[in-house]
Design a protein around this motif. Structure first.
Motif, short mmCIF file in Angstrom:
data_model
loop_
_atom_site.label_atom_id
_atom_site.label_comp_id
_atom_site.label_asym_id
_atom_site.label_seq_id
_atom_site.Cartn_x
_atom_site.Cartn_y
_atom_site.Cartn_z
N ARG A 87 -19.34 22.27 6.48
CA ARG A 87 -20.60 22.91 6.83
C ARG A 87 -21.52 22.94 5.62
O ARG A 87 -21.10 23.32 4.53
CB ARG A 87 -20.37 24.32 7.36
N ALA A 88 -22.76 22.57 5.82
CA ALA A 88 -23.71 22.55 4.71
C ALA A 88 -24.01 23.95 4.22
O ALA A 88 -23.93 24.91 4.98
CB ALA A 88 -25.01 21.86 5.16
N GLY A 89 -24.36 24.04 2.94
CA GLY A 89 -24.78 25.31 2.39
C GLY A 89 -23.64 26.18 1.91
O GLY A 89 -23.84 27.33 1.56
N GLY A 90 -22.46 25.65 1.87
CA GLY A 90 -21.31 26.44 1.44
C GLY A 90 -21.05 26.30 -0.04
O GLY A 90 -21.93 26.01 -0.82
N GLY A 91 -19.82 26.49 -0.44
CA GLY A 91 -19.45 26.37 -1.84
C GLY A 91 -18.08 25.77 -1.94
O GLY A 91 -17.57 25.17 -0.99
N PHE A 92 -17.46 25.91 -3.07
CA PHE A 92 -16.13 25.38 -3.28
C PHE A 92 -15.15 26.53 -3.36
O PHE A 92 -15.25 27.37 -4.25
CB PHE A 92 -16.10 24.55 -4.56
N PRO A 93 -14.19 26.60 -2.44
CA PRO A 93 -13.24 27.71 -2.48
C PRO A 93 -12.38 27.63 -3.73
O PRO A 93 -12.15 26.54 -4.27
CB PRO A 93 -12.39 27.49 -1.22
N PRO A 94 -11.92 28.76 -4.22
CA PRO A 94 -11.07 28.73 -5.42
C PRO A 94 -9.83 27.88 -5.20
O PRO A 94 -9.16 27.98 -4.17
CB PRO A 94 -10.69 30.22 -5.60
N ALA A 95 -9.54 27.01 -6.16
CA ALA A 95 -8.30 26.23 -6.12
C ALA A 95 -7.15 27.15 -6.53
O ALA A 95 -7.26 27.88 -7.51
CB ALA A 95 -8.40 25.04 -7.07
N LEU A 96 -6.08 27.10 -5.77
CA LEU A 96 -4.96 28.01 -6.03
C LEU A 96 -4.27 27.67 -7.34
O LEU A 96 -3.76 26.56 -7.51
CB LEU A 96 -3.95 27.94 -4.89
N ARG A 97 -4.25 28.61 -8.26
CA ARG A 97 -3.47 28.45 -9.48
C ARG A 97 -2.00 28.69 -9.18
O ARG A 97 -1.66 29.34 -8.19
CB ARG A 97 -3.98 29.41 -10.55
N PRO A 98 -1.12 28.16 -10.02
CA PRO A 98 0.33 28.30 -9.74
C PRO A 98 0.78 29.72 -9.47
O PRO A 98 1.57 29.96 -8.56
CB PRO A 98 0.97 27.72 -10.99
N ALA A 99 0.28 30.69 -10.24
CA ALA A 99 0.72 32.08 -10.06
C ALA A 99 0.33 32.60 -8.68
O ALA A 99 1.07 33.38 -8.06
CB ALA A 99 0.13 32.97 -11.15
N ASP A 100 -0.84 32.18 -8.18
CA ASP A 100 -1.26 32.60 -6.85
C ASP A 100 -0.50 31.85 -5.77
O ASP A 100 -0.16 32.42 -4.73
CB ASP A 100 -2.77 32.38 -6.68
N MET A 101 -0.23 30.57 -5.99
CA MET A 101 0.52 29.78 -5.02
C MET A 101 1.93 30.34 -4.82
O MET A 101 2.40 30.49 -3.68
CB MET A 101 0.61 28.31 -5.48
#
Length: 278
Positions: free
Chosen positions: A99-113
């Motif tokens: 969808r246009a007008g969005g952003g880039f979601p945070p890439a999961l870092r290892p600790a979060d994964m």
């Protein structure tokens, strides 16, 4: 007036989330007319080294939608409370679903994964427990396909359609499974994902969501910090007479819901303005 503030849109924080759902058997659903659908929450410690206590959170969602099918589906909605992943928001960008007008979601870092996998496994294990066999059926990962999302909007047409399909799912296991197969994007069941580390990690990278807690994209900081957007008293750098007073000025997201901290920020900024006017 223009100001060169490279930190605008950077430092995006969210609480990474994922959920597991199940079809609730008759008698286990919220009463007709009930509106609030989060009757209980669970907060726990992952035990991952370096993480504070209470760094994980789960909501017991007794109803997954406004319509007749959603009223028949319960979920365990899990998120990482102490977030280490960051992302950005950019004008004209496209979000992960195109969808246009969005952003880039945070890439999961290892600790979060690691912790999000733990949360998914906990949710799947709970819903698949033999003790719930008489209460739920068809446990599945909550990944709804784009082709069915148009039916989720609260329209009269969608309400009538869901009102026909929902009761039919109660009467026929074949119908229930067919509807869920059509609606769910993932072809791997919740139990299978929970027991396969590689499949689960792939699933989480593809389907990780947020909790509507975006924070940090206009963060406060010291004068020498080039990426700081506002001053410690919430004044926008380089622009006179303008303050920012919402969750975007947080340097990092709290490991809690963001509504109370955002209210506190607004109250503090309002009080500061009143004192300076006097």
């Amino acid at each position: 007036m223009h100001a060169d503030l490279p930190g605008v849109g950077e430092n995006l924080h969210e609480h990474p989330s994922i959920s597991v759902s199940a079809f609730l058997r008759p008698g286990q659903r919220q009463p007709a007319g009930a509106h609030y659908h989060l009757p209980a929450l669970l907060r726990w410690s992952s035990g991952v080294e370096g993480e504070p206590t209470g760094n994980m959170h789960a909501a017991i969602v007794a109803r997954s939608g406004w319509h007749a099918i959603g009223q028949r589906i319960g979920s365990l909605f899990v998120w990482v409370n102490h977030t280490r992943s960051t992302g950005s928001v950019q004008l004209g960008a496209r979000s992960g679903d195109g969808r246009a007008g969005g952003g880039f979601p945070p890439a999961l870092r290892p600790a979060d994964m690691v912790r999000l996998k733990q949360g998914f496994q906990l949710a799947a294990r709970a819903l698949c427990h033999p003790g719930l066999a008489g209460l739920v059926s068809e446990v599945f990962p909550s990944t709804y396909a784009a082709k069915v999302r148009r039916y989720l909007h609260p329209t009269v047409r969608n309400g009538l359609l869901m009102g026909l399909v929902g009761p039919a799912m109660d009467l026929s296991g074949t119908m229930r499974r067919a509807v869920l197969r059509a609606a769910i994007e993932s072809q791997v069941g919740a139990a299978a994902l929970a027991s396969d580390d590689t499949l689960l990690e792939e699933h989480l990278r593809r389907h990780v969501g947020g909790v509507w807690h975006p924070s940090g994209t206009c963060r406060t900081g010291a004068a020498q910090d080039r990426m700081a957007v506002v001053t410690p008293d919430a004044r926008l750098r380089g622009v006179g007479g303008l303050r920012v007073c919402d969750g975007s000025i947080m340097p990092r997201i709290p490991f809690a819901n963001t509504n109370v901290p955002s209210l506190m920020i607004a109250e503090k900024v309002a009080d500061n303005i009143r004192q300076n006017i006097r």
